[in-house]
Design a protein around this motif. Structure first.
Motif, PDB file in Angstrom:
ATOM      1  N   LYS A   1      -8.239  25.120  61.381  1.00 36.37           N
ATOM      2  CA  LYS A   1      -7.659  24.003  61.251  1.00 36.37           C
ATOM      3  C   LYS A   1      -8.729  23.273  60.189  1.00 36.37           C
ATOM      4  O   LYS A   1      -8.536  22.385  59.402  1.00 36.37           O
ATOM      5  N   GLU A   2     -10.041  24.060  60.793  1.00 35.09           N
ATOM      6  CA  GLU A   2     -11.354  23.871  59.574  1.00 35.09           C
ATOM      7  C   GLU A   2     -10.739  24.356  58.399  1.00 35.09           C
ATOM      8  O   GLU A   2     -11.819  23.532  57.071  1.00 35.09           O
ATOM      9  N   ILE A   3     -10.332  25.376  58.086  1.00 33.61           N
ATOM     10  CA  ILE A   3      -9.889  25.376  56.945  1.00 33.61           C
ATOM     11  C   ILE A   3      -9.158  24.968  55.825  1.00 33.61           C
ATOM     12  O   ILE A   3      -9.384  24.226  54.572  1.00 33.61           O
ATOM     13  N   LYS A   4      -8.289  24.532  56.727  1.00 35.51           N
ATOM     14  CA  LYS A   4      -7.273  23.672  56.310  1.00 35.51           C
ATOM     15  C   LYS A   4      -7.859  22.350  55.328  1.00 35.51           C
ATOM     16  O   LYS A   4      -7.342  21.918  54.341  1.00 35.51           O
ATOM     17  N   LYS A   5      -8.635  21.509  56.438  1.00 33.17           N
ATOM     18  CA  LYS A   5      -9.352  21.008  55.989  1.00 33.17           C
ATOM     19  C   LYS A   5     -10.474  21.021  54.836  1.00 33.17           C
ATOM     20  O   LYS A   5     -10.883  19.856  54.064  1.00 33.17           O
ATOM     21  N   HIS A   6     -11.530  22.291  54.730  1.00 30.28           N
ATOM     22  CA  HIS A   6     -11.817  22.226  53.287  1.00 30.28           C
ATOM     23  C   HIS A   6     -11.516  23.291  52.843  1.00 30.28           C
ATOM     24  O   HIS A   6     -12.682  23.583  51.561  1.00 30.28           O
ATOM     25  N   GLY A   7     -10.244  23.440  52.403  1.00 32.85           N
ATOM     26  CA  GLY A   7     -10.008  24.389  51.941  1.00 32.85           C
ATOM     27  C   GLY A   7      -8.605  24.805  51.797  1.00 32.85           C
ATOM     28  O   GLY A   7      -7.798  24.102  51.758  1.00 32.85           O
ATOM     29  N   GLN A   8      -8.071  25.846  51.354  1.00 33.11           N
ATOM     30  CA  GLN A   8      -6.467  26.067  51.899  1.00 33.11           C
ATOM     31  C   GLN A   8      -6.237  27.207  52.328  1.00 33.11           C
ATOM     32  O   GLN A   8      -6.927  28.568  52.644  1.00 33.11           O
ATOM     33  N   VAL A   9      -5.150  26.651  53.457  1.00 35.40           N
ATOM     34  CA  VAL A   9      -4.158  28.041  54.205  1.00 35.40           C
ATOM     35  C   VAL A   9      -2.647  28.612  53.569  1.00 35.40           C
ATOM     36  O   VAL A   9      -2.287  27.377  53.802  1.00 35.40           O
ATOM     37  N   ILE A  10      -2.591  29.367  53.217  1.00 35.88           N
ATOM     38  CA  ILE A  10      -1.108  29.722  52.560  1.00 35.88           C
ATOM     39  C   ILE A  10      -1.122  30.403  53.131  1.00 35.88           C
ATOM     40  O   ILE A  10      -0.197  31.734  53.405  1.00 35.88           O
ATOM     41  N   ASP A  11       0.836  30.240  53.551  1.00 37.05           N
ATOM     42  CA  ASP A  11       1.603  31.574  53.886  1.00 37.05           C
ATOM     43  C   ASP A  11       2.338  31.835  52.598  1.00 37.05           C
ATOM     44  O   ASP A  11       3.502  31.482  52.383  1.00 37.05           O
ATOM     45  N   PHE A  12       2.080  33.220  52.736  1.00 39.76           N
ATOM     46  CA  PHE A  12       3.066  34.650  52.236  1.00 39.76           C
ATOM     47  C   PHE A  12       4.355  34.374  53.083  1.00 39.76           C
ATOM     48  O   PHE A  12       4.330  35.857  53.526  1.00 39.76           O
ATOM     49  N   GLN A  13       5.143  33.639  52.680  1.00 39.42           N
ATOM     50  CA  GLN A  13       6.792  33.961  53.617  1.00 39.42           C
ATOM     51  C   GLN A  13       7.426  34.920  52.862  1.00 39.42           C
ATOM     52  O   GLN A  13       7.700  34.753  51.406  1.00 39.42           O
ATOM     53  N   LYS A  14       8.234  35.650  53.391  1.00 36.86           N
ATOM     54  CA  LYS A  14       9.064  36.227  52.414  1.00 36.86           C
ATOM     55  C   LYS A  14      10.305  35.548  51.441  1.00 36.86           C
ATOM     56  O   LYS A  14      10.309  34.145  51.888  1.00 36.86           O
ATOM     57  N   LEU A  15      10.430  35.857  50.087  1.00 39.00           N
ATOM     58  CA  LEU A  15      11.083  34.340  49.303  1.00 39.00           C
ATOM     59  C   LEU A  15      12.965  34.910  49.229  1.00 39.00           C
ATOM     60  O   LEU A  15      13.195  35.764  50.450  1.00 39.00           O
ATOM     61  N   SER A  16      13.581  33.737  49.526  1.00 37.19           N
ATOM     62  CA  SER A  16      14.991  33.473  49.910  1.00 37.19           C
ATOM     63  C   SER A  16      15.544  34.510  49.165  1.00 37.19           C
ATOM     64  O   SER A  16      15.063  34.886  48.079  1.00 37.19           O
ATOM     65  N   PRO A  17      16.445  34.934  49.104  1.00 34.87           N
ATOM     66  CA  PRO A  17      17.743  35.786  48.378  1.00 34.87           C
ATOM     67  C   PRO A  17      17.264  35.229  47.160  1.00 34.87           C
ATOM     68  O   PRO A  17      17.436  35.959  45.640  1.00 34.87           O
ATOM     69  N   ARG A  18      17.854  33.015  46.435  1.00 39.21           N
ATOM     70  CA  ARG A  18      18.216  32.851  45.713  1.00 39.21           C
ATOM     71  C   ARG A  18      16.368  33.024  44.192  1.00 39.21           C
ATOM     72  O   ARG A  18      16.735  33.613  43.531  1.00 39.21           O
ATOM     73  N   GLU A  19      15.303  32.965  45.426  1.00 42.92           N
ATOM     74  CA  GLU A  19      14.118  33.138  44.535  1.00 42.92           C
ATOM     75  C   GLU A  19      14.126  34.167  44.389  1.00 42.92           C
ATOM     76  O   GLU A  19      13.475  34.235  43.737  1.00 42.92           O
ATOM     77  N   LEU A  20      14.638  35.636  45.112  1.00 41.02           N
ATOM     78  CA  LEU A  20      13.671  36.791  44.641  1.00 41.02           C
ATOM     79  C   LEU A  20      14.606  36.937  43.785  1.00 41.02           C
ATOM     80  O   LEU A  20      14.179  37.847  42.810  1.00 41.02           O
ATOM     81  N   LYS A  21      16.070  36.207  43.752  1.00 38.79           N
ATOM     82  CA  LYS A  21      16.659  36.744  42.095  1.00 38.79           C
ATOM     83  C   LYS A  21      16.274  36.130  41.556  1.00 38.79           C
ATOM     84  O   LYS A  21      15.942  36.696  40.068  1.00 38.79           O
ATOM     85  N   GLN A  22      15.529  35.521  41.482  1.00 40.61           N
ATOM     86  CA  GLN A  22      15.072  34.458  39.740  1.00 40.61           C
ATOM     87  C   GLN A  22      13.690  35.384  39.770  1.00 40.61           C
ATOM     88  O   GLN A  22      13.454  35.315  38.328  1.00 40.61           O
ATOM     89  N   TRP A  23      13.171  35.761  41.152  1.00 42.74           N
ATOM     90  CA  TRP A  23      11.545  36.379  40.494  1.00 42.74           C
ATOM     91  C   TRP A  23      11.827  37.720  39.807  1.00 42.74           C
ATOM     92  O   TRP A  23      11.279  38.351  39.095  1.00 42.74           O
ATOM     93  N   ILE A  24      13.068  38.280  39.975  1.00 37.96           N
ATOM     94  CA  ILE A  24      13.250  39.687  39.830  1.00 37.96           C
ATOM     95  C   ILE A  24      13.360  39.234  38.073  1.00 37.96           C
ATOM     96  O   ILE A  24      13.375  40.384  36.766  1.00 37.96           O
TER      97      ILE A  24
END
Length: 180
Positions: free
Chosen positions: A131-154
Motif C-alpha cells: 500500500k505504501e508503494i502504491k501511495k508513493h510509486g507504482q505497483v504493476i501487475d504483469f498479467q499474461k496477454l489476452s489472445p488478441r493482445e498476444l496476436k497484436q504484440w507478435i
C-alpha cells in the motif's frame, strides 16, 4: 496499473521513485526493467549507477545505503531488488521492526533514486508495504496477454524486426504455443 500504462509513462519520462513489479508475464516485466535501465542508467557509468540486490541478501541497511548513495555523473540511479520476500504472506528475511522502518523509508527515498522490487508472480496486496508503494510509486501487475493482445504484440514485434508472417502461420503459432 498495467504494462501498457507503465510503458507510456516511461516514454513521457514520468518515473516514480519506487516500483513493485510482479506477475506471470516475466518477459514483459524484464523488458520493462530493460527500458527503465536504458532511460536511467548511462552505459558509461553502469557500474556506478546500477545496484542489483538479491532479496535473500537484502537487509534494510544495505537497501538504504544503495538508495542514499548519490548517482555518479547522472540525474538518477537504479536500485533493483529481486525476490524480496517481504511482499509475500510468509516472510523470512526481515523482522517486523525492519519492515516498519522500510515502510517509513519508502516515503523518504531520494529523488535521485529509482528503487525497483521485482521477481514474484504474486504479492500480498493487503500488506502495508504494498500500500505504501502504491501511495508513493507504482505497483504493476504483469498479467499474461489476452489472445488478441498476444496476436497484436507478435504482429508488432515482427514488423519492428522487418519480418513477415501470414495470418495462417500466426494462427498456427498461437494455437501451438503453451501461453494461455
Amino acid at each position: 496499473m498495467d504494462y501498457k500504462e507503465a510503458i507510456n509513462q516511461l516514454k513521457s519520462n514520468k518515473i516514480p521513485k519506487v516500483y513493485l513489479l510482479y506477475g506471470e508475464e516475466v518477459y514483459l516485466r524484464n523488458r520493462f526493467i530493460k527500458q527503465l535501465k536504458n532511460i536511467i542508467v548511462n552505459k558509461d557509468f553502469k557500474d556506478l549507477n546500477l545496484y542489483s540486490i538479491e532479496g535473500k541478501d537484502c537487509t534494510l541497511e544495505k537497501l538504504i545505503d544503495a538508495c542514499e548513495t548519490l548517482p555518479f555523473m547522472a540525474e538518477k540511479k537504479l536500485v533493483l531488488v529481486r525476490d524480496f520476500e517481504v511482499f509475500q504472506t510468509k516472510k523470512k528475511t526481515m523482522s517486523e521492526e525492519e519492515e516498519k522502518n522500510l515502510i517509513s523509508y519508502i516515503e523518504q527515498i531520494p529523488e535521485t533514486t529509482c528503487l525497483v522490487f521485482y521477481g514474484f508472480t504474486s504479492v500480498d496486496a493487503r500488506k502495508k508495504i504494498v500500500k505504501e508503494i502504491k501511495k508513493h510509486g507504482q505497483v504493476i501487475d504483469f498479467q499474461k496477454l489476452s489472445p488478441r493482445e498476444l496476436k497484436q504484440w507478435i504482429e508488432k514485434w515482427m514488423k519492428a524486426n522487418k519480418k513477415e508472417i501470414s495470418n495462417s502461420d500466426l494462427e498456427y503459432l498461437l494455437e501451438n504455443i503453451d501461453y494461455i
